[in-house]
Design a protein around this motif. Structure first.
Motif, PDB file in Angstrom:
ATOM      1  N   ASP A  10      -2.757  -7.987  97.181  1.00 60.32           N
ATOM      2  CA  ASP A  10      -3.914  -8.189  96.317  1.00 60.32           C
ATOM      3  C   ASP A  10      -4.541  -6.881  95.841  1.00 60.32           C
ATOM      4  OD1 ASP A  10      -4.928  -7.412  98.751  1.00 60.32           O
ATOM      5  OD2 ASP A  10      -6.620  -8.812  98.719  1.00 60.32           O
ATOM      6  N   ASP A  11      -4.034  -5.752  96.322  1.00 55.95           N
ATOM      7  CA  ASP A  11      -4.549  -4.443  95.917  1.00 55.95           C
ATOM      8  C   ASP A  11      -3.707  -3.906  94.754  1.00 55.95           C
ATOM      9  OD1 ASP A  11      -5.170  -1.731  95.619  1.00 55.95           O
ATOM     10  OD2 ASP A  11      -5.633  -1.495  97.739  1.00 55.95           O
ATOM     11  N   PRO A  12      -4.274  -3.814  93.531  1.00 54.28           N
ATOM     12  CA  PRO A  12      -3.478  -3.373  92.379  1.00 54.28           C
ATOM     13  C   PRO A  12      -2.943  -1.952  92.532  1.00 54.28           C
ATOM     14  CG  PRO A  12      -5.815  -3.515  91.809  1.00 54.28           C
ATOM     15  CD  PRO A  12      -5.657  -4.159  93.144  1.00 54.28           C
ATOM     16  N   ARG A  15       0.155  -2.211  94.721  1.00 56.12           N
ATOM     17  CA  ARG A  15       1.250  -2.829  93.958  1.00 56.12           C
ATOM     18  C   ARG A  15       1.893  -1.821  93.007  1.00 56.12           C
ATOM     19  NH1 ARG A  15      -2.527  -7.036  93.062  1.00 56.12           N
ATOM     20  NH2 ARG A  15      -2.645  -6.509  90.830  1.00 56.12           N
ATOM     21  N   GLU A  16       1.057  -1.080  92.285  1.00 53.51           N
ATOM     22  CA  GLU A  16       1.586  -0.143  91.305  1.00 53.51           C
ATOM     23  C   GLU A  16       2.287   1.036  91.979  1.00 53.51           C
ATOM     24  OE1 GLU A  16       2.527   1.193  87.492  1.00 53.51           O
ATOM     25  OE2 GLU A  16       1.902  -0.751  88.326  1.00 53.51           O
ATOM     26  N   ARG A  19       5.619  -0.306  93.134  1.00 58.11           N
ATOM     27  CA  ARG A  19       6.450  -0.641  91.988  1.00 58.11           C
ATOM     28  C   ARG A  19       7.056   0.613  91.369  1.00 58.11           C
ATOM     29  NH1 ARG A  19       6.905  -0.442  86.953  1.00 58.11           N
ATOM     30  NH2 ARG A  19       4.970   0.720  86.701  1.00 58.11           N
ATOM     31  N   VAL A  31       5.826  -7.893  90.779  1.00 52.46           N
ATOM     32  CA  VAL A  31       4.619  -7.840  91.612  1.00 52.46           C
ATOM     33  C   VAL A  31       3.856  -9.151  91.494  1.00 52.46           C
ATOM     34  CG1 VAL A  31       4.399  -5.332  91.468  1.00 52.46           C
ATOM     35  CG2 VAL A  31       3.289  -6.760  89.753  1.00 52.46           C
ATOM     36  N   GLU A  33      -0.119 -10.934  92.879  1.00 52.76           N
ATOM     37  CA  GLU A  33      -1.404 -10.705  93.542  1.00 52.76           C
ATOM     38  C   GLU A  33      -1.716 -11.787  94.560  1.00 52.76           C
ATOM     39  OE1 GLU A  33      -6.140 -10.088  92.322  1.00 52.76           O
ATOM     40  OE2 GLU A  33      -4.614 -10.432  90.791  1.00 52.76           O
ATOM     41  N   ASP A  37       0.991 -16.621  92.484  1.00 52.31           N
ATOM     42  CA  ASP A  37       1.762 -15.719  91.616  1.00 52.31           C
ATOM     43  C   ASP A  37       3.162 -15.520  92.173  1.00 52.31           C
ATOM     44  OD1 ASP A  37      -0.442 -15.406  89.995  1.00 52.31           O
ATOM     45  OD2 ASP A  37      -1.078 -13.522  90.924  1.00 52.31           O
TER      46      ASP A  37
END
Length: 236
Positions: A10-12, A15-16, A19, A31, A33, A37
């Protein structure tokens, strides 16, 4: 074929970060969240490994790990800020393949991903084979449901069981040299077939897909090593 990693966190920023790093190391990355999803990605894509945060806004990560293991038998690496030993033990008991706590080293995470993929390679290949509806290569199309091969001009080409199995072995590892032993194993031909019979099967396959079987452009020989498919491959 590149492995497809699904990062559920849930932490963008996390994730980025993951990724970008995995993409730089030749992985396909999706990815998500939330658990919802994640389900949408899994419904549309063939995923090889899930990196799963335990703390998600819509569903407990341990519950997700349980249902992933029960329904899809996907490799799972739990990635979480929780440091409680009980959570780690429970995650592993639910079937997670590894457990990494935040903050984490990207290099260590990459090493753990590669280790899990090595351990689960046979399951990954079987899952991909079951999920692929067709292989597309050099304007040819192999339908895995009907086992029919469509030529670039549109006519259908019949394949024997051994020819089909051999072609799928090449399509799963395009532009990679495969030894006779690897082809025997990958195509799941019977153990009592001698390795030189692979040469005969390849000659028969070449007669069906090559413009000039004596000067093949698709299935190439790597002298002293084996054979490889000289084409990129797409799936659908």
């Amino acid at each position: 074929m590149e492995a497809h990693i699904l990062v559920v966190d849930d932490d963008p920023a996390i994730r980025e970060l993951i990724r970008e790093y995995l993409a730089e190391n030749d992985f396909k990355v999706s990815v998500a969240e939330t658990g919802g999803d994640m389900d949408r990605v899994l419904g549309a894509e063939v995923v090889d490994l899930v990196i799963l945060d335990l703390k998600l806004p819509d569903e407990d990560g341990l519950a997700i790990a349980r249902r992933l293991r029960e329904s899809l038998d996907l490799p799972i690496i739990i990635l979480t800020g929780r440091k409680d030993e009980a959570d780690r033990v429970m995650g592993l008991e639910l079937g997670a393949d590894d457990y990494v706590t935040k903050p984490f080293s990207q290099r260590e995470l990459l090493a753990r991903i590669k280790a899990v993929l090595r351990r689960t390679e046979s399951k990954r290949e079987a899952r991909r084979g079951e999920s692929v509806r067709a292989y597309l290569f050099s304007n040819w199309e192999l339908n895995t449901g009907t086992r029919r091969l469509k030529a670039p001009a549109g006519e259908m080409v019949d394949l024997t069981n051994s020819e089909y199995a051999l072609l799928v072995a090449f399509l799963r590892s395009p532009q990679r040299v495969l030894t006779r032993d690897q082809l025997l194993e990958a195509s799941r031909l019977h153990d009592d077939i001698y390795d030189r019979s692979i040469d005969v099967q390849i000659l028969r396959l070449r007669r069906k897909i090559e413009e000039s079987p004596n000067q093949p452009n698709l299935i190439k020989t790597e002298r002293g090593a084996g054979y490889y498919l000289n084409s990129s491959v797409e799936t659908k």
